[in-house]
Design a protein around this motif. Sequence first.
Motif, short mmCIF file in Angstrom:
data_model
loop_
_atom_site.label_atom_id
_atom_site.label_comp_id
_atom_site.label_asym_id
_atom_site.label_seq_id
_atom_site.Cartn_x
_atom_site.Cartn_y
_atom_site.Cartn_z
N ASN A 37 36.14 47.27 41.65
CA ASN A 37 37.22 46.59 42.69
C ASN A 37 38.40 46.16 42.32
OD1 ASN A 37 37.89 46.02 45.77
ND2 ASN A 37 37.44 43.90 44.66
N GLN A 38 38.14 45.32 40.99
CA GLN A 38 39.30 44.81 40.42
C GLN A 38 40.04 45.97 39.96
OE1 GLN A 38 36.81 42.43 37.57
NE2 GLN A 38 37.25 40.52 39.01
N GLU A 39 39.59 46.95 39.27
CA GLU A 39 40.43 47.93 38.71
C GLU A 39 41.15 48.76 40.06
OE1 GLU A 39 40.29 51.50 35.24
OE2 GLU A 39 38.26 50.70 36.17
N GLN A 40 40.41 48.93 41.22
CA GLN A 40 41.26 49.62 42.23
C GLN A 40 42.47 48.56 42.66
OE1 GLN A 40 37.88 50.13 44.59
NE2 GLN A 40 37.77 52.18 43.86
N ILE A 42 44.19 46.47 40.72
CA ILE A 42 45.34 46.63 39.66
C ILE A 42 46.04 48.03 40.01
CG2 ILE A 42 45.26 47.08 37.33
CD1 ILE A 42 43.49 44.98 36.88
N GLN A 43 45.16 49.08 40.24
CA GLN A 43 45.73 50.52 40.44
C GLN A 43 46.43 50.36 41.70
OE1 GLN A 43 42.99 53.56 41.33
NE2 GLN A 43 44.12 54.74 40.02
N ALA A 44 46.24 49.70 42.85
CA ALA A 44 47.07 49.80 43.78
C ALA A 44 48.49 48.98 43.65
CB ALA A 44 46.39 48.91 44.90
N LEU A 45 48.27 47.87 42.77
CA LEU A 45 49.58 47.09 42.30
C LEU A 45 50.28 48.04 41.70
CD1 LEU A 45 51.38 44.45 42.16
CD2 LEU A 45 49.90 43.97 40.17
N LEU A 46 49.78 48.73 40.59
CA LEU A 46 50.87 49.64 39.79
C LEU A 46 51.43 50.68 40.48
CD1 LEU A 46 48.20 49.40 36.72
CD2 LEU A 46 50.48 48.30 36.79
N LEU A 47 50.55 51.11 41.37
CA LEU A 47 51.07 52.40 42.04
C LEU A 47 52.41 51.80 43.29
CD1 LEU A 47 47.90 54.30 43.25
CD2 LEU A 47 49.82 55.08 41.94
N ALA A 48 52.16 50.63 43.73
CA ALA A 48 53.46 49.90 44.74
C ALA A 48 54.42 49.82 43.69
CB ALA A 48 52.78 48.82 45.29
N ILE A 56 50.42 59.10 36.44
CA ILE A 56 49.74 58.01 35.49
C ILE A 56 48.99 56.88 36.04
CG2 ILE A 56 50.21 56.30 33.67
CD1 ILE A 56 52.85 57.74 33.02
N TRP A 57 49.32 56.40 36.88
CA TRP A 57 48.48 55.09 37.44
C TRP A 57 47.41 55.67 38.48
CZ3 TRP A 57 49.41 51.93 34.23
CH2 TRP A 57 50.84 51.55 33.96
N SER A 58 47.46 57.07 38.95
CA SER A 58 46.23 57.70 39.58
C SER A 58 45.31 57.76 38.85
CB SER A 58 46.78 58.71 40.41
OG SER A 58 47.06 59.75 39.60
N GLN A 75 46.84 36.51 45.35
CA GLN A 75 47.32 35.91 46.60
C GLN A 75 46.49 36.29 47.78
OE1 GLN A 75 51.11 36.51 48.23
NE2 GLN A 75 51.33 34.67 48.91
N ASP A 76 45.71 35.82 48.60
CA ASP A 76 45.04 36.35 49.58
C ASP A 76 44.09 37.50 49.28
OD1 ASP A 76 46.25 34.28 51.26
OD2 ASP A 76 47.78 35.45 51.76
N LYS A 77 43.61 37.63 47.96
CA LYS A 77 42.66 38.37 47.68
C LYS A 77 43.35 39.74 47.25
CE LYS A 77 38.65 36.25 49.73
NZ LYS A 77 37.38 36.71 50.58
N ARG A 78 44.49 39.57 47.11
CA ARG A 78 45.34 40.84 46.77
C ARG A 78 46.15 40.38 45.35
NH1 ARG A 78 51.16 42.60 49.06
NH2 ARG A 78 51.76 40.32 48.77
N ILE A 79 46.19 41.45 44.62
CA ILE A 79 46.82 41.27 43.07
C ILE A 79 48.16 41.15 43.21
CG2 ILE A 79 46.75 42.04 40.82
CD1 ILE A 79 44.03 42.61 40.79
#
Length: 168
Positions: A37-40, A42-48, A56-58, A75-79
């Motif tokens: 979950n943490q890795e996902q 992080i991945q969502a942040l990197l893609l954004a 690469i980030w996918s 912040q609010d359970k969002r990296i």
Amino acid sequence: TQRWTQMDELAQRSKKCVKVCFEMTAHLVAEKDLTRNQEQLIQALLLAAFPQYENIWSRHTFWGGPAEYRLWLEQDKRIIAHLGFAKRDIKVGNDEVVITGIGAVATHPDLQERGVGKHLFAELRKTLLEQFPVDFAFLECREAVIGFYEKAGFTLYRQTTYCFHPGK
């Protein structure tokens, strides 16, 4: 884990300043303890933050050598900001030194230029001084973000860098 509240003055286009307040929590996690979950997240942040590197980030959540630790602000359970780092023993001339290599640095696009990245690097500095003593930290970056890293305490050294791509 550390909590703090950030007060940020943003100049609006109307030249009027607006105060924005939000709470952030810092997390330091060893790579081996990172949950899926943490890795996902992080991945969502990197893609954004870097949609141009979706290819690469996918597949990965780190740029360069593997991270030993991940440091992020939540912040609010969002990296909302992230970096990875790893200690390395290198030789500089005849001297052996211990460095930390830093990669996958990102701040969510909605929160860039609000001091979040500066807080992330302040937390990294504290972490390195207290838990992982090194001679210096190292990262490579694009020309467009040199000013950000200088404000975060990095010194620019212009030199030729060589990369080896075994698949090419």
